[in-house]
Scaffold this active site. Structure first.
Site, PDB file in Angstrom:
ATOM      1  N   GLU A 262      37.447 -57.235 -24.017  1.00 17.83           N
ATOM      2  CA  GLU A 262      38.494 -58.234 -24.248  1.00 17.83           C
ATOM      3  C   GLU A 262      38.294 -59.540 -23.489  1.00 17.83           C
ATOM      4  O   GLU A 262      39.262 -60.086 -22.952  1.00 17.83           O
ATOM      5  CB  GLU A 262      39.840 -57.609 -23.875  1.00 17.83           C
ATOM      6  N   HIS A 286      42.783 -53.716 -30.877  1.00 17.12           N
ATOM      7  CA  HIS A 286      42.829 -53.293 -29.476  1.00 17.12           C
ATOM      8  C   HIS A 286      42.445 -54.451 -28.539  1.00 17.12           C
ATOM      9  O   HIS A 286      43.189 -54.776 -27.610  1.00 17.12           O
ATOM     10  CB  HIS A 286      41.893 -52.098 -29.287  1.00 17.12           C
ATOM     11  N   GLU A 287      41.301 -55.061 -28.799  1.00 13.55           N
ATOM     12  CA  GLU A 287      40.849 -56.144 -27.897  1.00 13.55           C
ATOM     13  C   GLU A 287      41.816 -57.331 -27.946  1.00 13.55           C
ATOM     14  O   GLU A 287      42.100 -57.949 -26.926  1.00 13.55           O
ATOM     15  CB  GLU A 287      39.430 -56.591 -28.240  1.00 13.55           C
ATOM     16  N   HIS A 290      44.812 -56.719 -25.812  1.00 12.08           N
ATOM     17  CA  HIS A 290      44.548 -56.957 -24.386  1.00 12.08           C
ATOM     18  C   HIS A 290      44.900 -58.394 -23.969  1.00 12.08           C
ATOM     19  O   HIS A 290      45.089 -58.655 -22.783  1.00 12.08           O
ATOM     20  CB  HIS A 290      43.072 -56.728 -24.064  1.00 12.08           C
ATOM     21  N   GLU A 309      44.661 -50.002 -20.264  1.00  9.05           N
ATOM     22  CA  GLU A 309      44.188 -49.327 -21.478  1.00  9.05           C
ATOM     23  C   GLU A 309      45.277 -48.509 -22.178  1.00  9.05           C
ATOM     24  O   GLU A 309      45.345 -48.501 -23.399  1.00  9.05           O
ATOM     25  CB  GLU A 309      42.961 -48.471 -21.162  1.00  9.05           C
ATOM     26  N   ASP A 366      32.691 -46.615 -13.224  1.00 15.43           N
ATOM     27  CA  ASP A 366      31.954 -46.226 -14.434  1.00 15.43           C
ATOM     28  C   ASP A 366      31.889 -44.701 -14.574  1.00 15.43           C
ATOM     29  O   ASP A 366      31.812 -44.185 -15.690  1.00 15.43           O
ATOM     30  CB  ASP A 366      30.527 -46.795 -14.418  1.00 15.43           C
ATOM     31  N   TYR A 374      43.432 -44.040 -21.534  1.00 14.36           N
ATOM     32  CA  TYR A 374      43.766 -44.596 -22.851  1.00 14.36           C
ATOM     33  C   TYR A 374      44.842 -43.747 -23.537  1.00 14.36           C
ATOM     34  O   TYR A 374      45.928 -44.218 -23.848  1.00 14.36           O
ATOM     35  CB  TYR A 374      42.523 -44.619 -23.764  1.00 14.36           C
TER      36      TYR A 374
HETATM   37  N1  BES Z   1      38.121 -52.944 -21.671  1.00 14.17           N
HETATM   38  C1  BES Z   1      37.577 -51.937 -22.506  1.00 14.17           C
HETATM   39  C2  BES Z   1      36.105 -51.713 -22.293  1.00 14.17           C
HETATM   40  C3  BES Z   1      35.713 -51.336 -20.879  1.00 14.17           C
HETATM   41  C4  BES Z   1      36.470 -50.486 -20.120  1.00 14.17           C
HETATM   42  C5  BES Z   1      34.561 -51.851 -20.341  1.00 14.17           C
HETATM   43  C6  BES Z   1      36.086 -50.175 -18.814  1.00 14.17           C
HETATM   44  C7  BES Z   1      34.190 -51.543 -19.051  1.00 14.17           C
HETATM   45  C8  BES Z   1      34.956 -50.693 -18.276  1.00 14.17           C
HETATM   46  C9  BES Z   1      37.834 -52.238 -23.985  1.00 14.17           C
HETATM   47  O1  BES Z   1      39.049 -52.866 -24.222  1.00 14.17           O
HETATM   48  C10 BES Z   1      37.887 -50.923 -24.707  1.00 14.17           C
HETATM   49  O2  BES Z   1      38.749 -50.148 -24.400  1.00 14.17           O
HETATM   50  N2  BES Z   1      36.987 -50.700 -25.668  1.00 14.17           N
HETATM   51  C11 BES Z   1      36.963 -49.483 -26.452  1.00 14.17           C
HETATM   52  C12 BES Z   1      37.573 -49.674 -27.824  1.00 14.17           C
HETATM   53  C13 BES Z   1      39.005 -49.285 -27.962  1.00 14.17           C
HETATM   54  C14 BES Z   1      39.441 -49.354 -29.412  1.00 14.17           C
HETATM   55  C15 BES Z   1      39.427 -47.990 -27.355  1.00 14.17           C
HETATM   56  C16 BES Z   1      35.514 -49.099 -26.658  1.00 14.17           C
HETATM   57  O3  BES Z   1      34.630 -49.812 -26.195  1.00 14.17           O
HETATM   58  O4  BES Z   1      35.266 -48.085 -27.296  1.00 14.17           O
HETATM   59 ZN    ZN Z   2      40.701 -51.590 -23.929  1.00 16.17          ZN
END
Ligand code: BES
Ligand code: ZN
Length: 591
Positions: A262, A286-287, A290, A309, A366, A374
């Site tokens: 996002e 989703h993004e 955010h 999330e 990570d 989520y």
């Molecule tokens: N902010 C996250 C991606 C993220 C989280 C990057 C933690 C690094 C550390 C992003 O908004 C996200 O949640 N992406 C999901 C998609 C969503 C529809 C659940 C993904 O990448 O799958």
């Molecule tokens: Zn997210």
């Protein structure tokens, strides 16, 4: 000493950075960014200032006017990196760090021309969340320390830069080079800093929304995301005005390790969303969501990640419900339920990571990442919403956005705000069970849908039943996904072949379906799935797909051989995070 973030040397009691002024030069031969980061302070500063760095080489530090600032780089800590301690002379208004990144920075991926669609020019992109901004620039790398920024990025001619910021022009910069300028006036957490460079083309989708991609991909991207403006309008109606001026998106090369990120004003997206039927645009919802939950009001640290999330999954499904109806939203909740159950199972030995409010001292964010914040987080938000009433809760969300606009908040601050708005509500939903206890509370909301039940029943009896009728291959993508999720996990080769034929799975352009199928087939040692699995693992770096596929291949000796071979070949092209995720899965393989 007042450290407030277990993942940062940021100290509350030290001078505050108000904004950054960055001048960076991208060196594609050496795979480094080199340049200067100027930190401008909120007030005249003096004394110790601790910054985060990882893999950075620091050449010198000067105050405004050029006077040298004494500095010291601490020892390398495995998660945090190295503390850069400055000793600011009294009255310092800004400090400029001359530095260079490392080619191995986990915050950046440098792609060769062969790794792009066009194959002509190289590509560079950043991914800073959760704590990789420090591998790109020296900064107070905590979401508590918000900054605005201006940047100038110097590139070889022919390449275009985009950032999590507004463009502020570009001009020639010496022979064969061009400098792109950007300005991000709103204060953001460092994890939302973003830069991408490549052969890029933009296509307007509305007056405030444009999609960027490589020329070979731009038409497909513009078609897939054509409805984004209607999502922005819906989101504004639900959560309040869009405060970031433009909403642009960038489709990255396939090695991008996430589905979406996002980055304000410039969402980053995986090209695996280009299914050709708009079936994966919930990631855009989703993004986009955010922009409110996460970017306008941000989690204070990774320990409060669910505030970003969980709220955003809830918001994404509210947008979905408004645009496509109750049933479509219920199917999404159903898919999420299954993913949540699997994650809770996987973390059986680390139950503390299935709380919403986590404690991460000594834990790499990570490694703590999962769907729990989520899907459990979103269910907690729904529990609050149902207890308060939808209309009252919608009003609450708008006032929450207003109260904490451009701030970073903790779970405790959130709870205090809920309590002041709805006295007793937290107790009604048993908030401590959600926040501080592992697993899913017994009172978790359920989402009923006749279609969901029907598909689940069909899947559970599929092995012994009469088989699917021919119309099944025309089910909507979410329906197929639910069916696959609910099938028995053990299938013989004939059953795999029958399933593939009935639902036409192997040729799918929808990567959610393709991956769910390849994982199921690979886990059962179904050899016709090995070649498509190999193709997927060679081409795609999205961790959500790569990790489970390596996991599934690990279930049989033949699969492990495929996995090892493809990894040895593909590893150099993977993003550092994807490589680490695959390695960690393979390290669990039986010898
Ligand atoms: N902010 C996250 C991606 C993220 C989280 C990057 C933690 C690094 C550390 C992003 O908004 C996200 O949640 N992406 C999901 C998609 C969503 C529809 C659940 C993904 O990448 O799958
Ligand atoms: Zn997210």
């Amino acid at each position: 000493m007042a450290r407030v973030d277990p993942h940062s040397y940021f100290d509350d009691a030290q001078p505050r950075t108000k904004s950054w002024r960055l001048r960076l030069r991208a060196d594609f031969e050496r795979k480094v960014l080199r340049g200067e980061a100027t930190l401008l302070f909120a007030a005249a500063a003096k004394g110790t200032l601790d910054l985060d760095t990882k893999g950075l080489t620091v050449e010198r530090v000067v105050a405004e006017g050029g006077a040298p600032v004494p500095f010291e780089l601490g020892p390398e800590e495995p998660i945090l990196g190295r503390r850069l301690r400055l000793d600011l002379p009294a009255g310092t208004r800004s400090a400029t760090v001359f530095y260079e990144t490392s080619p191995a920075s986990a915050g950046l991926q440098w792609l060769s021309p062969e790794q792009t669609e066009g194959k002509r020019l190289p590509f560079l992109f950043s991914q800073c969340q959760a704590i990789h901004a420090r591998g790109v620039l020296p900064c107070q790398d905590s979401a508590v320390a918000r900054v605005s920024y201006e940047a100038e990025v110097d590139l070889p001619e022919g390449l275009t830069a985009v950032m999590s910021a507004g463009p502020a022009g570009d001009a020639p910069a010496g022979t064969g080079r061009r400098a792109f300028k950007f300005s991000m006036p709103q204060p953001i957490p460092s994890y939302l800093f973003a830069l991408a460079v490549g052969e890029l083309e933009g296509r307007d989708l509305s007056h405030r929304c444009r999609v960027w991609a490589e020329p070979a991909t731009i038409a497909a991207a513009a078609w897939e995301f054509a409805d984004t403006e209607s999502m922005i309008a819906r989101a504004e109606a639900l959560f309040g005005p869009y405060d970031w001026d433009r909403y642009d998106m960038l489709v990255l090369p396939p090695s991008f390790p996430y589905g979406g990120m996002e980055n304000p004003r410039m969402t980053f997206l995986t090209p695996t969303l280009l299914a050709g039927d708009r079936s994966l645009v919930d990631v855009v919802a989703h993004e986009l969501a955010h922009s409110w939950t996460g970017n306008l009001v941000s989690n204070a640290t990774a320990e409060h990640f669910w505030l970003n999330e969980g709220f955003t999954v809830w918001a994404e499904r509210r947008i979905l419900k408004a645009l496509r109806g109750e049933e479509a939203a219920a199917l999404s909740w159903g898919i999420g339920q299954r993913e949540l159950e699997e994650a809770l199972e996987r973390f059986r030995d680390k139950p503390e990571l299935t709380r919403l409010r986590t404690h991460l001292t000594g834990v790499d964010p990570d490694d703590a990442f999962s769907v729990v914040p989520y899907e459990k987080g979103a269910r907690f938000v729904v529990a609050l919403e149902r207890a308060a009433g939808e209309a009252e809760f919608d009003r609450f969300v708008k006032s929450y956005m207003k109260r904490f606009r451009f701030q970073s908040v903790t779970t405790e601050q959130f709870c205090a705000f809920v309590e002041s708005t709805f006295p007793g509500l937290l107790a009604t939903v048993d908030a401590p069970a959600w926040l501080d206890r592992p697993g899913l509370p017994a009172n978790a909301p359920r989402f009923v849908s006749a279609r969901l039940e029907e598909l689940t029943a069909l899947a559970r009896s599929w092995k012994t039943g009469p088989g699917l009728d021919p119309a099944a291959s025309k089910w909507r993508p979410d329906e197929i996904l639910i069916f696959l999720q609910q099938l028995p996990r053990e299938l013989g080769p004939e059953e795999c072949a029958r399933l593939d034929a009935a639902l036409k799975l192997t040729g799918r352009g929808n990567f959610e379906i393709l991956t769910a199928w390849l994982c199921l087939a690979a886990a059962n040692g179904y050899e016709p799935a090995f070649e498509p699995a190999r193709r997927m693992l060679t081409r795609v770096g999205r961790m959500k797909y790569v990790r489970p596929l390596y996991q599934a291949l690990g279930k049989t000796a033949a699969g492990r051989a495929v996995a090892r071979e493809v990894f040895s070949q593909a590893a150099p092209t993977y993003h550092a995070l994807t490589r680490r995720a695959a390695e960690s899965v393979m390290s669990q393989y039986p010898a």
